[in-house]
Each structure stands twice: as C-alpha cells, then as structure tokens.
Write a protein that holds these residues in place. Structure first.
Motif, short mmCIF file in Angstrom:
data_model
loop_
_atom_site.label_atom_id
_atom_site.label_comp_id
_atom_site.label_asym_id
_atom_site.label_seq_id
_atom_site.Cartn_x
_atom_site.Cartn_y
_atom_site.Cartn_z
N ASP A 166 14.81 33.68 -35.54
CA ASP A 166 13.52 33.05 -35.81
C ASP A 166 12.44 33.78 -35.03
O ASP A 166 12.45 33.82 -33.80
CB ASP A 166 13.59 31.58 -35.39
N SER A 224 9.91 25.77 -34.07
CA SER A 224 9.69 26.94 -34.94
C SER A 224 8.30 26.97 -35.53
O SER A 224 7.91 27.96 -36.17
CB SER A 224 10.72 26.95 -36.08
N ILE A 225 7.55 25.89 -35.34
CA ILE A 225 6.18 25.84 -35.87
C ILE A 225 5.19 26.41 -34.87
O ILE A 225 4.29 27.17 -35.23
CB ILE A 225 5.81 24.38 -36.23
N TYR A 226 5.38 26.05 -33.60
CA TYR A 226 4.43 26.45 -32.56
C TYR A 226 5.07 27.49 -31.64
O TYR A 226 6.19 27.30 -31.17
CB TYR A 226 4.00 25.24 -31.73
N ARG A 256 11.39 20.22 -35.89
CA ARG A 256 10.98 21.53 -36.40
C ARG A 256 9.91 22.20 -35.57
O ARG A 256 9.65 23.39 -35.77
CB ARG A 256 10.45 21.39 -37.84
N CYS A 257 9.28 21.48 -34.66
CA CYS A 257 8.08 22.04 -34.03
C CYS A 257 8.39 23.24 -33.14
O CYS A 257 7.52 24.05 -32.86
CB CYS A 257 7.32 20.97 -33.24
N LYS A 312 9.30 16.25 -37.78
CA LYS A 312 8.43 17.32 -37.29
C LYS A 312 8.79 17.71 -35.86
O LYS A 312 8.68 18.87 -35.47
CB LYS A 312 6.97 16.86 -37.37
#
Length: 603
Positions: free
Chosen positions: A516, A568-570, A565-566, A562
C-alpha cells in the motif's frame, strides 16, 4: 594475523584428502584460522582445525574436480574483509567478492577460483584531513584521520585501525587518493613505522574493539505499527523474526531495511531462495530513503549468498556483514543489520560439523550451536567509540523453524539470547493478516526504555494505551474460543463490544500492507493517532453499553468501517484528519446517548 616469513610462504603444501567442502592439506607453517588457496583452481578456504602441519580446511567453493596431490598455499591472514570507502551501494557475496564486477568477468555464474578485491583499487576519493591532527600528535585505535564523502548521504570517517597507536609523523593534505595510497605514517613505541591508508583489513570472526558498551536509549523506528507501537526494538538491540514458510519473514525484514531510521543498513541474504534476493537486488536501488529523500542504496550494502551457493560460505556471510556493521558503528553511526536467515547459517554449521565427525546433539546440530548464536548476537549493541561518539549495531535475524515449530533448537536458543521476539503466525498469514506478527507470543524487553522516547516525542499516554490494547487483544482471544464453541449469542453486549474493539485494533492498527503506497510506512505520530482512535471508540462505546445502549446500535455506525480504512486513506502528514474523524465519531456516539436518554425519559 601477521604474514609468515618468506621461507615459509614459499613452501607450498599439497592436498591429502577431500570430503565435499572439507579438505585436508599438508602445509608447513600453517596457522589455525588462516586463509588458504586450494588446488590448481585456487579455491578459497579457511583452516578450521590443525594437527601439526596437517590442516583441515573448509572451502567456500565447490571442490568438484579437485584431486589429492594438487597444491595448497597459505595466504598469511585469517578470513578478513576490506574496510574503507566504496562499501555502500555495493553487492557482495558471502566472502566479500563484489558481485557486479564478477558478473562482468564471469557472467551469471561465479567462476571457481575467481578472486577479486572487495574495494575498487582504481577509484579515487577526495580525502579531507582532520584539522586537529598534525605531525607529533599522539593517535590510537579509532582516531579519525579525516573524512571522505562516500555517498551524498554518508560521510565516511577514515579511522586508525585497531591495534595501532603511537605518534603521527605525517598526514596527507586534502586531495584525491586511491584506497591503497598512503595518507599518513604512524611511529609506534618500538620505533616501527606504519603506513596509513584509506582502508584496512579486519578478521571477520574477531569483534572490533570499542571504548565501552552503553544501554540503548532510543527506539529503531521502522514505520511498522505492530513493531514500533507494540513490540519496540531499541537501537543497538537484538531481535529475531521466527516464522514458518510463507509467513512473511523476508517481507518484514525488507520493510525494516527500507523504512527504518538507521543511518546505515546492511542486508545479509544467507541461504535464502534466489528469487527473493533478486527482488531485493532489483528493488532496493529504485527506493527512496524517506528521511533524506536520496536513494536508499546510498546508505545500504547487500551481502547475497543464495541457497545454491556453497553451504560453508553461508556461515562466513553473517560474520562478513557483522564486521562491516561494526566498522560503520565505529564511525558513530546507527547501523541495522538484517540476517535472512540464521537457520540457514545454523544448517551450514551442522553440515560442516557432520563432515568433521563431531558428535551431533539436538536434531543433528553441533553442541556449540548455542554459544555460536550467542557470540553472533552479542556483537550487536550501543557503544561509545574511541573518537566518533556513540554508535550502535542493531541485529535482527530471521529464523525459519521447520513446520513452524518454535521449540526446535535454533529458535529456542535464539529466544534465550535476544531481547525482541516478533513471532510470525501461519494462521494470521493464511487469513491475509500482514505483518503476521502474533501479539500473543511476541515480546519486547525494551518497552519501558522506548516509553521515554514515545512520551517525549509523541504522546505521554503511549505506554498506557499500548497496555490497554494488549489487554483487549488478550480478552479477545478468550472470547473467541467461547464463540467458536457456543456461538456469539452466548456473549453479553459488553463482551460483544470487546470483540468489536479488538477487531478495530487488529484491522485498523495492526494490519499493514507493504504494497500500500500510503500505508507501507507509518510515522510514530500516525501510529499513535490510529491506536488512540480505536481505543477511544472502544472506551466511549463501553460507556454507552453500561448505560444500556444495545451493542447493535454501535456496530451499525457507518464510521466504524472508515476507522478500519483510514490507515490507507490518510498518510503520515494527515494526522489531523484522523483526529477529525475521531471527533466525528464522538459526535455520533453523543447523538446515540442523547437519543437513548430521550427515549428513556419519554418512557
């Protein structure tokens, strides 16, 4: 070891007997530990036992086609490495032969008997002398004679070799010099003059000296949450990554090599599969160091000894890597050395001891396995150097127990020696949970020391949050056994919320993909923000459940997905966004509390 006199060196010996990589030779004046050349091909070997002029030699190349009666010659020094500018960015085999140069001369396969120096003899380096030194100055082991800019990232300090001390009679001015050029002269107490060069040799089996050993004070930040936040490793510590085939040992070590905040990285591939080492050799030159923005290879060197290379060269490769690590430590650098794997190294010990007819003990390993392992790991540590301040070697070895049996000799002896144990789980790997480090069986002896750094640099709640998370994960293991037996309906709402909280930690914090682009590296600030977010949700949810709110109302919150998943989001620069998400969830929990209180007041 000094060279033998000329009359001895001119007396060639001969081969008496050949037993695979073990060769018996007859050679006058030979010494234990000395390097020799064997046969018409000039195969490199090392004396491992001695009986008068008859010596037993382990060769680092195949002896196929070599016959008794062929010549044998001693080289006058033990198995040694060349230490000087030009190591970083290099790729060497298990006895420090430069593989890139060998490929130009020999193609894809190393021609037997091919011998090339570890350091380039033709390249010149700009030497900047130490302004504090001059003729008449007393110098000793480890004194910094000057510096060479080895790479854009690393300033290479030219050191007086261990064992030399006396009066500096001459020091070369600023200029370009090849590594064999004389840059100074030293006169010892006996009046003998010694030439000082940009490089020197050091026997790999002899630890390099230092002023004193210190305790580690700061953690090795790897960017991997399960390591840094749960089982930290101090700079100068000893760690191990045991795990069965396919559990991800090599990936864990490669992630540490890529993302750790060490100033020098040494990766030793010891007996591993060729395709894994090819991946390392191809990807590392393309990677960028996150701390400097420069190429990672500017602070990295690789020792490659694949499983199809001669088995006894595996045993040497660990010592070669350690000696180079100690050399950069002596310059005051923090070095991390990764050995993949020590199990293959131990197998080499087992094969050689079997050919020597030594009495086997546990699973065929020699009786000295434990002491050899301890001697290797004890060369790690944080030390005060003679002239360059503090430096450290952090040693992390992968262990490959057959069938994942951690009770086998190499793993069990290693566990008794090291301070940090990152145990990989086949069950987690099969569930695609990576890194598959088992939080139940892993441990770190460095938590309290690392806590001082975390409390100062990140957040004073770190140790308390870590303890809470591990306790919740332990509770999850107990409850999961109950669920497997009787189903989730047997659990109370509070227990089901404990499972949910543990799931948030496992999926939102512990799980981390090396592939990632956002999450492959996680800063300490982001690590704590994710851990604190998961635990804050758990704490607030438990408060609502105690008020009587059904657990299903909390589990249905869309924000929980969320949270998972966060990571990989931030990225690591967006910690404030994680904090904002926490506030959003806090508002959602407060809305549930108000709604529930209103319903009860209406009733």
């Amino acid at each position: 070891m000094s060279e033998r006199n000329n009359s001895e060196r001119n007396n060639l010996g001969f081969i008496r007997e050949i037993n695979g990589p073990i060769v018996t030779i007859d050679l006058p004046g030979i010494r234990s530990g000395e390097q020799v050349k064997i046969g018409e091909l000039g195969l490199v070997g090392e004396v491992i036992s001695l009986n008068g002029r008859e010596a037993t030699v382990q060769t680092y190349e195949s002896t196929d086609g070599v016959r008794p009666g062929e010549p044998a010659e001693g080289l006058g020094w033990p198995l040694s490495v060349e230490l000087g500018p030009g190591l970083l960015g290099g790729i060497f085999d298990g006895i420090q032969r430069p593989l890139e140069k060998i490929a130009l001369q020999s193609g894809d396969y190393i021609r037997r008997g091919l011998s090339l120096p570890g350091l380039d003899r033709e390249r010149e380096w700009e030497f900047e002398p130490n302004p504090e030194l001059g003729p008449g100055k007393q110098i000793g082991p480890g004194t910094v004679l000057g510096t060479v800019q080895e790479t854009e990232t690393v300033l290479h300090k030219i050191l007086v070799p261990p064992g030399l001390e006396g009066e500096l009679t001459e020091l070369a001015p600023n200029g370009d010099y090849a590594i064999e050029a004389t840059i100074g002269h030293l006169r010892d107490k006996a009046g003998h003059s010694h030439r000082l060069k940009l490089f020197h040799r050091w026997p790999v089996r002899k630890p390099r000296p230092y002023l004193k050993r210190d305790d580690g004070i700061s953690p090795l930040i790897t960017g991997q949450r399960v390591i840094d936040s749960f089982f930290p490793q101090l700079k100068g510590g000893k760690g191990a990554v045991p795990g069965p085939f396919g559990a991800g040992k090599t990936v864990v070590q490669q992630q540490i090599a890529r993302w750790s905040n060490a100033e020098i990285v040494i990766y030793v591939g010891c007996g591993e599969r060729g395709n894994e080492l090819v991946d390392v050799l191809e990807t590392f030159p393309q990677l960028e160091d996150p701390y400097t923005g420069r190429k990672l290879m500017e602070k990295t060197l690789l020792v490659a000894n694949t499983s199809n290379m001669p088995v006894v060269a595996r045993e040497a490769s660990i010592y070669v890597g350690l000696t180079m690590a100690e050399y950069y430590r002596d310059m005051g650098y923090d070095v991390v050395m990764l050995a993949d794997s020590t199990s293959r190294w131990a197998e080499a010990l087992r094969e050689v001891s079997g050919r020597l007819g030594q009495m086997p003990v546990e699973e065929g390993y020699p009786a000295y396995l434990s002491s050899r392992l301890a001697a290797v790991y004890e060369r790690a540590g944080r030390v005060e150097t003679y002239d360059a301040g503090p430096g450290s070697v952090t040693l992390i070895g992968a262990v490959s127990p057959p069938g994942g049996d951690f009770s086998e000799p190499v793993t069990s002896h290693t566990k008794d020696i090291i301070e940090t144990f990152w145990a990989l789980s086949k069950e987690l790997a099969d569930a695609r949970h990576y890194p598959s480090i088992d939080w139940v069986t892993s441990f770190s002896a460095h938590v309290h020391a690392a806590a001082e750094w975390w409390h100062k640099e990140v957040d004073r709640r770190w140790e308390a949050r870590r303890t809470q998370a591990l306790a919740l994960l332990a509770r999850d293991a107990e409850l999961s056994r109950i669920v497997n037996l009787v189903g989730p309906e047997a659990l109370s709402d509070a227990q089901r919320w404990q499972l949910e909280g543990a799931s948030l930690i496992k999926e939102g914090v512990l799980q981390q993909s090396a592939l990632d682009e956002v999450d492959t590296f996680c800063s300490p600030q982001k690590q704590f923000a994710l851990l604190d977010l998961a635990l804050s949700i758990y704490d607030k949810g438990m408060t609502l459940i105690e008020l009587g709110v059904p657990v299903s109302h909390l589990q249905d919150l869309p924000q929980l997905a969320k949270v998972r998943r966060c990571k990989s989001i931030y990225n690591s620069d967006q910690v404030s966004s994680i904090t904002d998400l926490g506030r959003e969830i806090e508002d959602a929990f407060e809305a549930i509390r108000v709604q529930y209180a209103k319903q009860h007041s209406d009733d």
